[in-house]
Design a protein around this motif. Structure first.
Motif, short mmCIF file in Angstrom:
data_model
loop_
_atom_site.label_atom_id
_atom_site.label_comp_id
_atom_site.label_asym_id
_atom_site.label_seq_id
_atom_site.Cartn_x
_atom_site.Cartn_y
_atom_site.Cartn_z
N ALA A 34 0.83 -1.21 0.00
CA ALA A 34 0.00 0.00 0.00
C ALA A 34 0.87 1.26 0.00
O ALA A 34 0.58 2.23 -0.73
N ALA A 35 1.94 1.27 0.78
CA ALA A 35 2.81 2.44 0.85
C ALA A 35 3.48 2.71 -0.49
O ALA A 35 3.57 3.86 -0.95
N VAL A 36 3.96 1.65 -1.15
CA VAL A 36 4.62 1.82 -2.45
C VAL A 36 3.63 2.31 -3.49
O VAL A 36 3.94 3.20 -4.32
N GLN A 37 2.40 1.77 -3.49
CA GLN A 37 1.41 2.19 -4.48
C GLN A 37 0.88 3.58 -4.19
O GLN A 37 0.41 4.27 -5.11
N LEU A 38 0.93 4.05 -2.94
CA LEU A 38 0.48 5.41 -2.59
C LEU A 38 1.57 6.46 -2.81
O LEU A 38 1.29 7.66 -2.72
N TRP A 39 2.79 5.98 -3.08
CA TRP A 39 3.89 6.94 -3.20
C TRP A 39 3.64 8.02 -4.25
O TRP A 39 3.94 9.21 -4.02
N PRO A 40 3.06 7.72 -5.44
CA PRO A 40 2.80 8.79 -6.42
C PRO A 40 1.89 9.89 -5.87
O PRO A 40 1.98 11.05 -6.29
N PHE A 41 1.00 9.54 -4.95
CA PHE A 41 0.11 10.54 -4.38
C PHE A 41 0.91 11.56 -3.55
O PHE A 41 0.60 12.76 -3.56
N PHE A 42 1.92 11.10 -2.84
CA PHE A 42 2.68 11.96 -1.95
C PHE A 42 3.87 12.62 -2.66
O PHE A 42 4.25 13.74 -2.35
N ALA A 43 4.42 11.93 -3.64
CA ALA A 43 5.63 12.45 -4.30
C ALA A 43 5.34 13.74 -5.08
O ALA A 43 6.21 14.60 -5.20
N ARG A 44 4.13 13.87 -5.61
CA ARG A 44 3.79 15.04 -6.42
C ARG A 44 2.86 16.02 -5.69
O ARG A 44 2.23 16.86 -6.32
N GLY A 45 2.77 15.86 -4.41
CA GLY A 45 1.86 16.70 -3.64
C GLY A 45 0.48 16.10 -3.66
O GLY A 45 -0.02 15.68 -4.71
N PHE A 46 -0.13 16.03 -2.50
CA PHE A 46 -1.40 15.31 -2.38
C PHE A 46 -2.54 16.20 -2.88
O PHE A 46 -3.25 16.84 -2.12
N THR A 47 -2.68 16.25 -4.24
CA THR A 47 -3.74 17.06 -4.87
C THR A 47 -4.69 16.18 -5.65
O THR A 47 -5.38 16.65 -6.55
N TYR A 48 -4.74 14.90 -5.28
CA TYR A 48 -5.55 13.94 -6.03
C TYR A 48 -6.77 13.51 -5.21
O TYR A 48 -6.92 13.85 -4.04
N SER A 49 -7.62 12.75 -5.87
CA SER A 49 -8.87 12.31 -5.26
C SER A 49 -8.61 11.34 -4.11
O SER A 49 -7.79 10.42 -4.22
N TRP A 50 -9.33 11.57 -3.01
CA TRP A 50 -9.25 10.65 -1.89
C TRP A 50 -9.79 9.26 -2.27
O TRP A 50 -9.36 8.26 -1.74
N TRP A 51 -10.73 9.23 -3.19
CA TRP A 51 -11.26 7.95 -3.64
C TRP A 51 -10.18 7.12 -4.35
O TRP A 51 -10.13 5.91 -4.25
N GLY A 52 -9.32 7.81 -5.06
CA GLY A 52 -8.20 7.11 -5.70
C GLY A 52 -7.29 6.48 -4.66
O GLY A 52 -6.81 5.35 -4.83
N CYS A 53 -7.06 7.20 -3.58
CA CYS A 53 -6.24 6.66 -2.48
C CYS A 53 -6.91 5.44 -1.87
O CYS A 53 -6.25 4.44 -1.58
N VAL A 81 -8.95 3.34 -3.36
CA VAL A 81 -8.85 2.22 -4.29
C VAL A 81 -7.46 1.57 -4.22
O VAL A 81 -7.32 0.35 -4.25
N VAL A 82 -6.42 2.41 -4.10
CA VAL A 82 -5.06 1.88 -3.99
C VAL A 82 -4.93 1.01 -2.74
O VAL A 82 -4.37 -0.08 -2.78
N VAL A 83 -5.46 1.51 -1.62
CA VAL A 83 -5.39 0.73 -0.38
C VAL A 83 -6.20 -0.56 -0.52
O VAL A 83 -5.77 -1.63 -0.08
N ALA A 84 -7.36 -0.47 -1.17
CA ALA A 84 -8.21 -1.65 -1.35
C ALA A 84 -7.51 -2.71 -2.20
O ALA A 84 -7.72 -3.92 -2.01
N SER A 85 -6.68 -2.28 -3.15
CA SER A 85 -5.97 -3.26 -3.98
C SER A 85 -4.83 -3.93 -3.22
O SER A 85 -4.36 -5.01 -3.61
N TRP A 99 1.08 -2.30 -10.38
CA TRP A 99 0.16 -2.64 -9.29
C TRP A 99 0.73 -3.87 -8.58
O TRP A 99 0.55 -5.01 -9.00
N TYR A 100 1.38 -3.61 -7.47
CA TYR A 100 2.11 -4.67 -6.77
C TYR A 100 1.17 -5.65 -6.05
O TYR A 100 1.53 -6.82 -5.87
#
Length: 370
Positions: free
Chosen positions: A16-35, A37-41, A78-79
């Motif tokens: 989950a941390a590796v798949q969420l890294w793009p959200f944090f690396a570019r500034g958290f300006t993305y949809s919470w729903w996307g986050c 879904v990443v955790v759910a995967s 998608w790990y």
């Protein structure tokens, strides 16, 4: 929680941390729903050992929702699905894993619009599947080797128990036979020849002491400590054995030809035990008689011949039946001669046992490797 489940939970957190890294690396300006879904995967990784196929399906379904939840960063890998595919290949039956792999690849090809993304996804899923099969093969091989080690340990224990049983049989049979013969002779000559009677009782005592010493050496093997153990008798100890048998009424003549060569320790012990058992049989079934013990040293073997001139097999069988001895009649049917064969074969040698073809008596011919 068992250690393996804690490891799976930690692996899910890492995925989950590796798949969420793009959200944090570019500034958290993305949809919470996307986050979400990443955790759910990544969460199904926790179930990968118990329910690998369900974990794979759940992870891939969550992954397929990623592009429909608003503004999200690109996800190159998608790990969660890769880890789940590895578990499916390693832990599921052939039908289940093949079906899961086919459905996963088919779903990727249908859901992904870019050929580059589809090729990358299929390649990663195929690599995870192949690695999972390799892991399963390695685990099966390790389990098979462990079973083989356990079986070999059991066989070794059985061989050791059989060896101890043979040794105890030889020791007790020889000692009891000598003691019985001397005890029967002692009262007969008690008044007529007191010196001979005294010698008979001394022989009984000596046979008993020798048996006790050898039994203590055998039983020491069963102890769990690593203390010193009494050595097993070898062919160097045959002189005392011959004297005991002579005292029991058997005229033993020992001869040797050839130059002695070194023997393995197990062969040296077997040579003594085989000679002991053969002479014990003469004492039990043929005394008074003459027994010729001949050691023929050859370049690569030792041939032991023990021949006596006592009653033939039929006469000995009648004697055994008359005395109530259990068995089929012939001396070769006894447990002792079976033990001679087993000892010879266990050392890589051979044994020929049976009545003498030229005259009455019995012959034991054994060849042991040198």
């Amino acid at each position: 929680m068992p250690t393996k489940y804690r490891l799976d939970a930690g692996l899910a957190v890492l995925v989950a941390a590796v798949q969420l890294w793009p959200f944090f690396a570019r500034g958290f300006t993305y949809s919470w729903w996307g986050c979400a879904v990443v955790v759910a995967s990544a969460v199904p990784v926790v179930w990968r050992r118990r329910f690998p196929v369900i974990a794979l399906i759940a992870s891939l379904v969550a992954t397929s929702l990623y592009d429909f939840v608003g503004k999200v960063p690109d996800q190159p890998v998608w790990y969660g699905g890769i880890v789940a595919m590895h578990a499916v290949a390693a832990r599921s039956s052939a039908r289940a894993r093949i079906a899961a792999f086919a459905v996963s690849v088919g779903g990727v090809l249908l859901a992904v619009g870019s050929s580059e993304t589809a090729l990358r996804a299929v390649t990663l899923l195929g690599a995870a599947y192949a690695l999972g099969r390799a892991t399963a093969a390695a685990e099966e091989r390790a389990a098979r080797l462990e079973r083989e080690r356990e079986l070999e340990a059991e066989r070794a224990a059985e061989r050791e128990r059989a060896r101890i049983a043979r040794d105890m049989h030889d020791i007790l049979s020889h000692a009891v036979s000598v003691m019985v013969v001397q005890a029967e002779a002692g009262p007969v000559v008690l008044h007529a020849d007191p010196a001979r009677a005294e010698a008979a009782f001394d022989a009984i005592a000596a046979a008993g002491r020798d048996a006790m010493v050898q039994l203590r050496g055998i039983l020491a093997v069963l102890k769990e400590d690593d203390g010193p153990r009494a050595p097993q008798p070898t062919i160097d100890d045959l002189a005392a054995l011959v004297e005991q048998v002579r005292g029991a009424g058997v005229d033993v003549r020992r001869t040797t030809t050839g130059d002695p060569v070194p023997l393995r320790p197990d062969v040296a012990v077997a040579a003594y035990r085989i000679t002991q058992e053969a002479l014990t049989n003469v004492v039990k079934h043929a005394a008074p008689a003459r027994a010729d013990v001949h050691f023929d040293w050859r370049e690569d073997s030792l041939v032991i011949s023990i021949v006596d001139d006592g009653p033939g097999a039929a006469a000995r069988g009648a004697r055994a039946r008359g005395s109530g001895t259990r068995g089929s009649g012939a001396r070769g049917a006894g447990r002792g001669l079976i033990g001679i064969r087993e000892r010879a074969v266990a050392c890589g040698g051979s044994a020929v046992l049976g009545p003498r073809p030229d005259r009455r008596g019995f012959r034991v011919l054994v060849e042991l490797p040198a």
